[in-house]
Scaffold this motif. Sequence first.
Motif, short mmCIF file in Angstrom:
data_model
loop_
_atom_site.label_atom_id
_atom_site.label_comp_id
_atom_site.label_asym_id
_atom_site.label_seq_id
_atom_site.Cartn_x
_atom_site.Cartn_y
_atom_site.Cartn_z
N LEU A 24 51.89 -39.54 8.34
CA LEU A 24 52.72 -40.65 8.83
C LEU A 24 53.12 -41.51 7.65
O LEU A 24 52.26 -41.96 6.88
CB LEU A 24 51.94 -41.48 9.84
N ARG A 25 54.42 -41.72 7.49
CA ARG A 25 54.90 -42.56 6.41
C ARG A 25 54.60 -44.02 6.69
O ARG A 25 54.76 -44.50 7.83
CB ARG A 25 56.41 -42.38 6.22
N SER A 27 55.66 -47.73 6.12
CA SER A 27 56.81 -48.55 5.74
C SER A 27 56.77 -49.86 6.51
O SER A 27 56.10 -49.97 7.55
CB SER A 27 58.12 -47.80 6.01
N ALA A 72 62.03 -43.27 12.91
CA ALA A 72 62.03 -41.97 12.24
C ALA A 72 61.54 -42.15 10.81
O ALA A 72 61.12 -43.23 10.41
CB ALA A 72 63.42 -41.35 12.28
N PHE A 73 61.61 -41.05 10.05
CA PHE A 73 61.13 -41.06 8.67
C PHE A 73 61.89 -42.07 7.82
O PHE A 73 61.32 -42.75 6.97
CB PHE A 73 61.27 -39.65 8.08
N VAL A 76 64.56 -42.74 1.78
CA VAL A 76 63.63 -42.92 0.66
C VAL A 76 64.47 -43.13 -0.60
O VAL A 76 65.37 -42.34 -0.89
CB VAL A 76 62.71 -41.70 0.49
N CYS A 84 52.14 -42.90 2.37
CA CYS A 84 51.91 -42.28 3.69
C CYS A 84 50.41 -42.14 3.91
O CYS A 84 49.62 -42.18 2.96
CB CYS A 84 52.62 -40.94 3.81
N TYR A 183 55.76 -31.04 3.17
CA TYR A 183 56.66 -32.01 3.78
C TYR A 183 57.74 -32.36 2.76
O TYR A 183 57.43 -32.90 1.68
CB TYR A 183 55.89 -33.27 4.21
N PHE A 185 61.35 -34.20 1.54
CA PHE A 185 62.27 -35.32 1.74
C PHE A 185 63.13 -35.47 0.49
O PHE A 185 62.83 -34.90 -0.56
CB PHE A 185 61.51 -36.62 2.04
#
Length: 336
Positions: A24-25, A27, A72-73, A76, A84, A183, A185
């Motif tokens: 889980l990011r 933020s 959502a994500f 970045v 995360c 993962y 990104f």
Amino acid sequence: MARPRAASGADVPKEPHAVSLKVLRLSRPSLSYQSPLPAATTKISPKASLSYPSADSDDQFILTPILTLPPAFGSVYVGETFACTLSANNEISADETGRVVTSVRIVAEMQTPSSVAALELDPASDTAQSGLDIGESLQKIVRYDLKEEGNHILAVSVSYTENRISESAQAASGRVRTFRKLYQFVAQPCLSVRTKASELPPLEVDNKSLGPYGKTRLLRFALEAQLENVGDGAVVIKQTRLNPKAPFKCQSLNSDATTSDPFAAAALPTLNPRDVLQVAFLIEQEEGRTEGLEALQKDLRHDGRATLGQLSIEWRGAMGDKGFLTTGNLMSRKRS
């Protein structure tokens, strides 16, 4: 008579792991907006369109008293710190009393376009030696400063020991199992930096080592930089600083040069998406400084250009997210 083909390892169904991994990011939340109804005589209550109706809230204010978590994500950006949480969860069902998970270990690394870096886990202890009970989890936090654009891959490996417990409550057998997840990104630029260096007439100063009428010409340059916000949200430029390379010194020609506190709120410009901020610096060769002088003269003879320094930019997002960017070496224009 044809013999049946022997079962290969690929044909054997894989047993599901007793431990799962969730990523889980981390933020910051964002401000929550609402659309108040116009003030008019109507049977509809003004609070009907509010996100969080309460007696203390302003019915006509666009911001609500609550914050919104990212759905959502999200995006970045280069210059920010990617963080995360990694959670290894014991997925054994409650009715399976004959299986125990011990020695859970998490290892993470970040693959960037140019390198691979091992990530430090927080807290630092890397194993759960006593094991995870059913429903428990081992959680770690990783952080990484993004310095490159392009594809990034967070690679996480989990290893653990799965033990079979006999009826006498003793470990009958055990095996070490491991799995790895990737993962991906994309790190995007938040600020686009364009620079231009112009050479100014040199400053002549007396140099007695060259004789009673000796003169030394000190180089001078004007550096202009345009900072464009190419991200999705507004940013506050907290500091723009030029780190000159010897033998140069630098003087800021921006608004922060007129105040003793560069972090004063009135001196911090805000850039909305696609806004552009222009900054300028005066770069002068320092009189009597020999450090870097030989390299400067060699560069001018070889390439006709001088290395002026690096531009460092620090900013904050709308919710206080920190960002920091340092350019490569900035060069003067090639002499004709």
